[in-house]
Every structure is written in structure tokens, then in C-alpha cells.
Design an enzyme around this catalytic site. Sequence first.
Site, PDB file in Angstrom:
ATOM      1  N   GLY A   6       0.797  -1.213   0.000  1.00  0.00           N
ATOM      2  CA  GLY A   6       0.000   0.000   0.000  1.00  0.00           C
ATOM      3  C   GLY A   6       0.833   1.269   0.000  1.00  0.00           C
ATOM      4  N   HIS A   7       0.141   2.396  -0.148  1.00  0.00           N
ATOM      5  CA  HIS A   7       0.850   3.667  -0.257  1.00  0.00           C
ATOM      6  C   HIS A   7       1.573   4.034   1.035  1.00  0.00           C
ATOM      7  CE1 HIS A   7      -3.145   5.973   0.859  1.00  0.00           C
ATOM      8  NE2 HIS A   7      -2.823   5.042   1.738  1.00  0.00           N
TER       9      HIS A   7
END
Length: 344
Positions: free
Chosen positions: A244-245
Site C-alpha cells: 500500500g501507499h
Amino acid sequence: AVPSPVRLANVVSALESELCGDSDLRIARLAPLETADAGSLSFVANPRYAAQLAASQAGCVIVAPALRDAAVARGAAIVTPDPYLYFARLTQWWAARQRRPAVAGVHASAVVEPGAQIHASASIGAFAFVGGGAVVAAGAVIGTHAHIGADAQVGEGTRLAPRVTLGEACRIGARGIVHSGVVIGADGFGFAPNQGTWEKIEQLGAVRIGDDVEIGANTCIDRGALDDTVIDEGVKLDNLIQVGHNVRIGAHSAMAGCVGIAGSAKIGRHCTAGGGAIILGHLELVDHVHITAATVITRSILKPGQYSGLFPFDDNASWEKNAATLRQLHTLRDRIRALEKTRP
């Protein structure tokens, strides 16, 4: 074409070790003990397989010093302190002999936008795209149908397989290996709730990947929302992993297939995660944390070690009560034992 057999002397010369036996023996393939023949080179990494060693038809076997006598009794042997590591390096040497070398230059069907910098020794495959301002360093290989976004950077000797996407302004260092279907730099999953709908949060960061990183097929690494998502040097990611970011993965950590890492998690150096493990967002794992397969990490881990856990799902209120009780089972057991001892 199938490469010609190689003399054992050439193997030992390329990879330092001790050879016991005929240096002129010709090796045509690498093979497991059970299917090896007289033209095969195999290995034994664990003394438990000594019986298989004796029964194997392999022309030569790589063994540790403890199995030297048993190996020599049946034929040629390469003796090395760490047979598994030696075998790994042997496969690299063997693959380099077999692999068709990439042709330097840009294929006629590739699209290279003005301002891109491609080293003369790099290879850009058919129907690949290289955006303006992108940099492709010496010896890099960009596979067919790969996409290198504007201002992205590919390090020296890095290989991108067919259909890899390296998004705008994302960077990968030297000697990387990125397998087909990987997407580096898609938008992170960021939305603000707005009266029953979702308002997109633009993802303004990028992805920075260090040297000597390998990324398995169809893995996705999202770009950061504001700062970058960072994968440090030597990290190994298997197939179908979601990063994920704004995640940060420390140097030389390794993740098996289908691991999911939610946004802003921070993972230390030399960590591992087994297949299907989940690490929730905004958590921190210190160096040398090892997560077993299918474990769900719901809180930060601040002490090195191995962690496991799988708990049946339930409605959330019941699950939280049961989970809280489960943590106290050991203490409750001791209290029950103490009470039993006090009974008349």
C-alpha cells in the site's frame, strides 16, 4: 539451442570450492538427487538426506564437509561449507550460460518520447514505451510491452519483464529483477468520505526502490499519497503481493505470495512474511521480525522474533471480546491450577 556440457573443472574455477573426483567429467544439467543421471550435478544441503545421496545416480554432488566421505564413496563431489548457497550461485552461473543475451538498442516498434535518456547498452523491447524525461541506465533490459512513465528511472543492469509498468517519476535501482504484470506506482487507495460518497485523494508521491530488489509477477506497489513508498535494497517480493501507499520495507526483507501490506506500515530490515500474511496500516515492525503464513498483524511489533496467529472471524464486538480473552488464557490457566490446589 541447448548449451553443450561443461567440465567440472570449469564449474569449480567459476565458483570457488574443493573438487574430489574427475575434473574432466562433463555436466549437462542440474538436477534433484532422485532424478539425476551420470551427466547431472546435484546437491545435498541437509545430512538427513544422506540415504538419498547414496542411492543417487548423479555424476557429481555438492556436499558439506560432513558428507565428504559418503559423497566420494559414490563418485565425484564438490565440497563447500554451505551447499545450498553454492547451489544458488551455481544456478545463476548456469542461467547466464543459457540465457539468450538481450540485444542492445531500441526496437523499431518501441515508442521513446523526446527527452528520455537511454544508455547505448540498454535494451528496449518491442512495443515498449519510454516516457519523456525517463532514464534507462547501462545494461538495463526493458521487456516487450513494458511501460516506463515520464521521469521514471531504471537502474544499471535491471531487468523488467514483458508487461511491467513503472509509473511516472518512480525509480528502481541497479540489478533489479521485475517479473511480468508488476505495477509500480499505481495510485494508493485514498478516499475521503463525503455524505455517503467518496472523494479521491490524489496520490502525489512516487515509489523508490533500491538496488538488488526482485519483485514477483503481478505484484503491485502503490505510490505514496504525499511522501514516497520506499522499498530498500535487497528486498525480495513474491507474486501477487499488495504494498500500500507510503509503506516502507527495510533492506533484505522477504515476503511470500499474497502478502498484503496496508498503507503507511513500516517494516524493518531482515524481516520475513509467509504467504497470505496481512499487516495492517500504520503499524511498525522492528528489524528481524518473522511472520508465519496467514497471520494477521493487528498491532505494532517492537521485539524481534517469530509471530503467528489465525483467529476465526465473527461479528466485530464478539471477536474483540474473544480476542481479549484469548490473550489471557495462559494466565487464566495458571489461576485455575492455583485454585485447584487450594481445594480440600
